[in-house]
Design an enzyme around this catalytic site. Structure first.
Site, PDB file in Angstrom:
ATOM      1  N   GLY A 228      79.479   8.353  -8.654  1.00 30.30           N
ATOM      2  CA  GLY A 228      78.131   8.884  -8.790  1.00 30.30           C
ATOM      3  C   GLY A 228      77.506   8.353 -10.055  1.00 30.30           C
ATOM      4  N   PRO A 230      75.776   8.105 -13.839  1.00 29.37           N
ATOM      5  CA  PRO A 230      76.151   8.764 -15.098  1.00 29.37           C
ATOM      6  C   PRO A 230      75.481  10.127 -15.225  1.00 29.37           C
ATOM      7  CG  PRO A 230      75.571   6.465 -15.489  1.00 29.37           C
ATOM      8  CD  PRO A 230      75.206   6.763 -14.063  1.00 29.37           C
ATOM      9  N   LYS A 234      80.325  14.534 -12.151  1.00 28.54           N
ATOM     10  CA  LYS A 234      81.693  14.226 -11.747  1.00 28.54           C
ATOM     11  C   LYS A 234      82.700  15.062 -12.543  1.00 28.54           C
ATOM     12  CE  LYS A 234      81.046   9.820 -12.573  1.00 28.54           C
ATOM     13  NZ  LYS A 234      79.586   9.832 -12.809  1.00 28.54           N
ATOM     14  N   HIS A 438      46.437  18.955   5.993  1.00 31.36           N
ATOM     15  CA  HIS A 438      46.807  17.539   6.111  1.00 31.36           C
ATOM     16  C   HIS A 438      48.209  17.386   6.717  1.00 31.36           C
ATOM     17  CE1 HIS A 438      46.882  13.264   4.882  1.00 31.36           C
ATOM     18  NE2 HIS A 438      48.157  13.494   4.562  1.00 31.36           N
ATOM     19  N   GLU A 439      49.184  18.146   6.176  1.00 30.47           N
ATOM     20  CA  GLU A 439      50.561  18.035   6.664  1.00 30.47           C
ATOM     21  C   GLU A 439      50.671  18.593   8.089  1.00 30.47           C
ATOM     22  OE1 GLU A 439      52.687  16.262   5.168  1.00 30.47           O
ATOM     23  OE2 GLU A 439      51.498  16.030   3.341  1.00 30.47           O
TER      24      GLU A 439
END
Length: 488
Positions: A228, A230, A234, A438-439
């Site tokens: 993954g 920086p 992790k 709009h959506e």
């Protein structure tokens, strides 16, 4: 043997070495002997103990520290030095397989057993401490690495025992309890990190079955590569995994191993991390920056050095049975740079990508670092403003908020957190209505033309200043491809 130069755990290791080398325990003897040690091993202690033994049987003018060696794939120079002086002690660590050449070179190969209660009793008597069962149990159960850290030349043995007991109460789980004191989040508090979450939960169940004797170690995933960007979480995932599995975690790093110095010291530092994890098994060994170890196909002036390092790591990863109980997590930013041999079956053969945290996970990370829960508009604003943030970036945001609260002599609150967010503007109601219409139009058109099923429609109540991020979106599950005909 000068008392002030030999700590209590070194003397315990010395007892084991002296017992194994009893036929050579006479002044002036000459021999090149290999001690084949078992799992109960820690390089710094056993090396020092072997030097103490050798100094006692070889006269000072014939003695050098370099007469104690550890077998590895790169022991050629050690053999030359040992042959020149005709006297040496070679230690064969658990993860090293002695070759026929090693055995031929040695005058004797002697298996050396682990520490015993008699060794602990002798060490206590030498230190003029009471010999009681509880202290012996402590010396027998603690990993060599912790004993080495506790007993220092500058510290008396009684003080070292007290410090060992104190930290043992803080850091180890009670044998009579089924719970452990968590020092961080568990996997239950992490969300949206991809397949790694399911794998981690399955590992926790497998380790529980392994400890209960339901399954053998071969049925447990013993090695995995996680990747993954920086700061993507992790290390936090590794800690959460250890907390969920209720096992200790040992942190290693390619860069920290390399800081040890030359190749031999580099390899010893690497082996020490594996030995510590083995001593605390079942455990997790987290190796950070594994992609920086390089690839054996690379051609540069450091190629020989790095090939030796990779070979040493492969030996440790190959010892599947010998490292039973140790799950190795290799973390990297660029998995394509990891040597293919490291990712072969039986080593780090499973690859899991740690996805950027989703909104729920980002709120959980905030709660862990700040101890605060956001709700309502504050939570919505935080989710919007931190979209794409890594766990490290959220931790930095909390650190900044705490600093502001301290400067103002105030208690950290949600307002301090929101104040540190990137600047956002609350959208007015009429603009939100326009975005919604709009959506909705996108959704209707997509549905009518059969583009796919409408999965979700989202609009944002905020706009991040200086950002071109869309304020709304329609998620469509595309229909399965249809075979084209003349009419359609």
């Amino acid at each position: 043997m000068a008392r002030e130069h030999v700590t209590l755990p070194v003397y315990m290791a010395y007892c084991a070495i002296a017992g194994a080398l009893r036929p050579w325990n006479r002044e002036g003897s000459r021999a090149i002997v290999t001690l084949e040690v078992q799992d109960d091993y820690y390089t710094p202690l056993y090396t020092q103990a072997a030097r103490v033994f050798a100094a006692g049987i070889w006269r000072p003018n014939e003695w050098e520290d370099s007469h104690v060696f550890e077998w590895s794939a790169k022991s050629g120079r050690d053999e030359v030095q040992a042959e020149k002086s005709q006297r040496a002690i070679f230690l064969s660590p658990p993860e090293y397989r002695l070759t026929e050449e090693n055995r031929l070179f040695s005058d004797a190969v002697i298996p050396m057993g682990p520490r015993t209660r008699r060794h602990a009793e002798a060490a206590l008597r030498r230190a003029k401490l009471p010999v009681d069962e509880s202290t012996i149990d402590l010396l027998m159960s603690e990993p060599w690495s912790r004993l080495s850290k506790a007993f220092q030349d500058r510290r008396g043995p009684l003080q070292a025992l007290d410090r060992l007991r104190q930290t043992r109460g803080q850091n180890s789980k009670d044998a009579d309890s089924e719970t452990t004191e968590s020092t961080g989040p568990t996997l239950a508090e992490m969300h949206g990190i991809g397949p790694a979450l399911d794998w981690g939960n399955n590992l926790a169940k497998d380790l529980a079955d392994y400890r209960a004797g339901v399954i053998g170690w071969k049925d447990v995933d013993g090695g995995v590569l996680i990747s993954g960007p920086p700061g993507g979480g992790k290390t936090m995932f590794a800690s959460a995994l250890a907390n969920t599995c209720q096992v200790p975690i040992v942190f290693g790093s390619v860069s920290r191993w390399q800081e040890a110095g030359a190749l031999d010291e580099h390899l010893k530092a690497m082996r020490n991390s594996f030995a510590e994890a083995k001593a605390r098994a079942p455990s997790i060994l987290f190796i950070d920056e594994v992609d920086t170890i390089g690839n054996r196909m690379e051609a540069d002036r450091n190629r020989g050095y790095m090939r030796g390092v990779i070979a040493g790591l492969l030996e440790l990863l190959d010892g599947f049975e010998r490292r039973a109980g140790v799950v190795v997590l290799g973390a990297c930013n660029y998995p394509q740079l990891v040597d293919p041999a490291i990712r072969r079956p039986g080593r780090l053969d499973r690859h899991l990508e740690i996805a950027p945290p989703d909104a729920q996970s980002r709120l959980a990370i905030l709660g862990f670092h700040a101890g605060l829960d956001l709700d309502g508009d504050q939570a919505e604003k935080f989710e919007f403003a931190t979209d794409g943030f890594s766990g490290a970036e959220i931790e930095r945001l909390v650190r900044d908020a705490k600093r502001v609260a301290r400067r103002r002599s105030e208690t950290l609150s949600a307002d301090h957190i929101v104040e540190q967010l990137p600047s956002v503007t609350v959208l007015p109601e009429d603009l939100l209505h326009c975005i919604a219409v709009h959506e909705a139009g996108h959704a209707l058109v997509g549905f009518e033309i059969g583009h796919g099923q409408i999965a979700d429609i989202k609009i944002s109540s905020f706009r991040m200043d200086g950002s071109s991020r869309p304020l709304g979106q329609v998620e469509i599950e595309r229909a399965a491809p249809r075979r084209r005909t003349k009419t359609a």
